[in-house]
Design a protein around this motif. Structure first.
Motif, PDB file in Angstrom:
ATOM      1  N   GLY A  11      17.803 -41.271 -14.162  1.00 35.36           N
ATOM      2  CA  GLY A  11      16.396 -40.974 -13.939  1.00 35.36           C
ATOM      3  C   GLY A  11      15.895 -41.403 -12.578  1.00 35.36           C
ATOM      4  N   ILE A  12      16.240 -42.624 -12.177  1.00 36.69           N
ATOM      5  CA  ILE A  12      15.753 -43.132 -10.887  1.00 36.69           C
ATOM      6  C   ILE A  12      16.269 -42.311  -9.712  1.00 36.69           C
ATOM      7  CG2 ILE A  12      15.855 -45.095  -9.295  1.00 36.69           C
ATOM      8  CD1 ILE A  12      15.561 -46.936 -11.674  1.00 36.69           C
ATOM      9  N   PRO A  13      17.595 -42.047  -9.603  1.00 32.67           N
ATOM     10  CA  PRO A  13      18.054 -41.225  -8.468  1.00 32.67           C
ATOM     11  C   PRO A  13      17.491 -39.808  -8.482  1.00 32.67           C
ATOM     12  CG  PRO A  13      19.860 -41.662  -9.993  1.00 32.67           C
ATOM     13  CD  PRO A  13      18.738 -42.558 -10.383  1.00 32.67           C
ATOM     14  N   LEU A  14      17.316 -39.216  -9.663  1.00 29.52           N
ATOM     15  CA  LEU A  14      16.744 -37.871  -9.729  1.00 29.52           C
ATOM     16  C   LEU A  14      15.272 -37.889  -9.316  1.00 29.52           C
ATOM     17  CD1 LEU A  14      18.386 -36.476 -12.988  1.00 29.52           C
ATOM     18  CD2 LEU A  14      18.982 -35.967 -10.610  1.00 29.52           C
ATOM     19  N   ALA A  15      14.565 -38.939  -9.695  1.00 31.40           N
ATOM     20  CA  ALA A  15      13.173 -39.082  -9.254  1.00 31.40           C
ATOM     21  C   ALA A  15      13.112 -39.270  -7.742  1.00 31.40           C
ATOM     22  CB  ALA A  15      12.516 -40.261  -9.967  1.00 31.40           C
ATOM     23  N   ALA A  17      15.280 -38.072  -5.667  1.00 31.82           N
ATOM     24  CA  ALA A  17      15.608 -36.770  -5.088  1.00 31.82           C
ATOM     25  C   ALA A  17      14.358 -35.894  -5.013  1.00 31.82           C
ATOM     26  CB  ALA A  17      16.687 -36.082  -5.927  1.00 31.82           C
ATOM     27  N   ALA A  18      13.567 -35.896  -6.087  1.00 27.90           N
ATOM     28  CA  ALA A  18      12.328 -35.107  -6.088  1.00 27.90           C
ATOM     29  C   ALA A  18      11.362 -35.620  -5.032  1.00 27.90           C
ATOM     30  CB  ALA A  18      11.684 -35.171  -7.480  1.00 27.90           C
ATOM     31  N   LEU A  19      11.280 -36.950  -4.899  1.00 29.83           N
ATOM     32  CA  LEU A  19      10.378 -37.552  -3.916  1.00 29.83           C
ATOM     33  C   LEU A  19      10.806 -37.224  -2.490  1.00 29.83           C
ATOM     34  CD1 LEU A  19       7.917 -39.428  -3.601  1.00 29.83           C
ATOM     35  CD2 LEU A  19       9.506 -41.361  -3.526  1.00 29.83           C
ATOM     36  N   ASP A  25      11.610 -32.696   2.921  1.00 24.44           N
ATOM     37  CA  ASP A  25      12.050 -31.311   3.071  1.00 24.44           C
ATOM     38  C   ASP A  25      10.890 -30.314   3.073  1.00 24.44           C
ATOM     39  OD1 ASP A  25      14.640 -32.232   3.141  1.00 24.44           O
ATOM     40  OD2 ASP A  25      14.957 -31.984   0.996  1.00 24.44           O
ATOM     41  N   MET A  26       9.798 -30.671   2.422  1.00 24.33           N
ATOM     42  CA  MET A  26       8.652 -29.771   2.367  1.00 24.33           C
ATOM     43  C   MET A  26       7.590 -30.116   3.417  1.00 24.33           C
ATOM     44  SD  MET A  26       9.707 -27.782   0.071  1.00 24.33           S
ATOM     45  CE  MET A  26       8.268 -26.746  -0.172  1.00 24.33           C
ATOM     46  N   THR A  27       7.874 -31.055   4.278  1.00 20.29           N
ATOM     47  CA  THR A  27       6.945 -31.436   5.353  1.00 20.29           C
ATOM     48  C   THR A  27       7.720 -31.498   6.675  1.00 20.29           C
ATOM     49  OG1 THR A  27       7.314 -33.830   5.206  1.00 20.29           O
ATOM     50  CG2 THR A  27       5.711 -32.872   3.675  1.00 20.29           C
ATOM     51  N   TRP A 230      19.452 -38.400   1.069  1.00 24.25           N
ATOM     52  CA  TRP A 230      20.215 -37.465   0.250  1.00 24.25           C
ATOM     53  C   TRP A 230      21.662 -37.942   0.071  1.00 24.25           C
ATOM     54  CZ3 TRP A 230      18.146 -34.437  -2.980  1.00 24.25           C
ATOM     55  CH2 TRP A 230      16.958 -33.754  -2.716  1.00 24.25           C
ATOM     56  N   ALA A 231      22.233 -38.490   1.117  1.00 28.95           N
ATOM     57  CA  ALA A 231      23.606 -39.003   1.010  1.00 28.95           C
ATOM     58  C   ALA A 231      23.685 -40.104  -0.039  1.00 28.95           C
ATOM     59  CB  ALA A 231      24.083 -39.523   2.372  1.00 28.95           C
ATOM     60  N   GLY A 232      22.713 -41.010  -0.033  1.00 32.65           N
ATOM     61  CA  GLY A 232      22.699 -42.095  -1.012  1.00 32.65           C
ATOM     62  C   GLY A 232      22.566 -41.587  -2.434  1.00 32.65           C
ATOM     63  N   ILE A 233      21.729 -40.578  -2.636  1.00 29.80           N
ATOM     64  CA  ILE A 233      21.515 -40.016  -3.986  1.00 29.80           C
ATOM     65  C   ILE A 233      22.790 -39.377  -4.511  1.00 29.80           C
ATOM     66  CG2 ILE A 233      20.306 -38.203  -5.256  1.00 29.80           C
ATOM     67  CD1 ILE A 233      17.886 -38.805  -3.342  1.00 29.80           C
ATOM     68  N   PHE A 234      23.434 -38.550  -3.690  1.00 28.89           N
ATOM     69  CA  PHE A 234      24.642 -37.853  -4.143  1.00 28.89           C
ATOM     70  C   PHE A 234      25.810 -38.809  -4.350  1.00 28.89           C
ATOM     71  CE2 PHE A 234      22.496 -34.075  -2.231  1.00 28.89           C
ATOM     72  CZ  PHE A 234      22.457 -33.314  -3.385  1.00 28.89           C
ATOM     73  N   VAL A 235      25.946 -39.810  -3.489  1.00 27.42           N
ATOM     74  CA  VAL A 235      27.031 -40.780  -3.647  1.00 27.42           C
ATOM     75  C   VAL A 235      26.827 -41.607  -4.916  1.00 27.42           C
ATOM     76  CG1 VAL A 235      28.053 -42.874  -2.679  1.00 27.42           C
ATOM     77  CG2 VAL A 235      27.671 -40.889  -1.222  1.00 27.42           C
ATOM     78  N   TRP A 236      25.587 -42.012  -5.176  1.00 27.33           N
ATOM     79  CA  TRP A 236      25.318 -42.771  -6.408  1.00 27.33           C
ATOM     80  C   TRP A 236      25.707 -41.962  -7.638  1.00 27.33           C
ATOM     81  CZ3 TRP A 236      24.012 -47.459  -8.293  1.00 27.33           C
ATOM     82  CH2 TRP A 236      23.600 -47.511  -9.629  1.00 27.33           C
TER      83      TRP A 236
END
Length: 273
Positions: A11-15, A17-19, A25-27, A230-236
């Motif tokens: 949950g935390i890494p996916l949250a 990722a959304a943040l 990415d949207m700014t 993003w690298a940290g999220i995918f590696v985790w």
């Protein structure tokens, strides 16, 4: 307990990722930050021209994850030797190895074969995931784009993602150098399995190492800041899934050492009664 484990670890890494997606990415925050580091007069990122900074942060820094992977690989190979020695069947060979102080090393490697193999596989999968994402998004680094004196167009990863074939020659998203530091998170899952006292330090130290690795490349114009996140999220996620495959959720949720300690406590209580 089971739902809390998945909520916390997924949950935390996916949250996050959304943040990261919404905030970066949207700014244009990434570009705004890199603009502060870019010298428009010389059309360069000044730190990219300092040879010692490049060697210290990009070349020498790789020693930590590289040596960790090499030690794990050597340990995995040595773990296969002790069963072949079989000191019960070859007492003379076992005695010789004991005298030469080799036997304890081989026994330790054999006892921790799963852990060594886990680290090797986790490192390999993390590298593979990052390489796949790089080649299937074809994002160019800031210094390569027309925004900062380069020749390539600036594009976002999600606008160029191709699932089944390479998207182009760009290789900047997610951060590869940052992912090298983040792969040390594999050690955290080994520490968590055995309930090591310093497991939290390994977790935060690995995260810090990845952020330091990534940030130094941002300062040189070779990445945007979001590439590090993003690298940290995918590696985790890669390390977590590998740990679940090797150890199972129960072993990660209730570490092995905790079970052993509990059994020892129960046995001691029965003896005292």
């Amino acid at each position: 307990m089971k739902s809390r484990f998945y909520a916390y670890n997924f949950g935390i890494p996916l949250a996050c990722a959304a943040l990261v997606f919404l905030m970066f990415d949207m700014t244009r925050i990434d570009i705004a930050f890199s603009n502060l580091l870019f010298d428009p007069m010389t059309q360069t990122f000044p730190l990219d021209k300092i040879h010692f900074f490049e060697k210290l942060t990009h070349k020498w820094a790789r020693i930590i994850p590289n040596w960790t992977a090499e030690i794990a690989l050597v340990g995995a190979l040595l773990s296969l030797v002790w069963p072949l020695v079989n000191p019960h069947m070859r007492p003379r060979l076992g005695a010789m190895l004991d005298r030469s102080k080799v036997a304890p090393v081989l026994r330790f490697a054999a006892d921790h074969r799963r852990d060594f193999l886990f680290v090797v596989v986790a490192f390999a999968l993390c590298t593979g995931v990052i390489h796949f994402l790089k080649s299937h998004t074809s994002v160019y680094c800031p210094i390569e784009t027309t925004l900062y004196g380069g020749k390539m167009a600036h594009i976002e990863w999600y606008s160029n993602f191709q699932l089944f074939h390479e998207a182009g020659s760009g290789r900047c998203w997610p951060g590869g150098h940052a992912s090298g530091g983040f792969t040390m998170l594999a050690l955290y899952f080994v520490a968590r399995r055995y309930q090591w006292r310093f497991s939290s330090a390994i977790l935060w130290g690995s995260l810090l190492l990845g952020f330091v690795y990534g940030t130094t490349r941002v300062l040189q114009g070779w990445h945007y800041m979001s590439h590090t996140f993003w690298a940290g999220i995918f590696v985790w996620l890669a390390c977590l899934l590998t740990a679940l495959a090797f150890y199972g959720r129960a072993r990660l949720d209730v570490p092995v050492l905790s079970k052993r300690t509990q059994k020892a406590f129960i046995a001691q209580s029965e003896v005292s009664l």
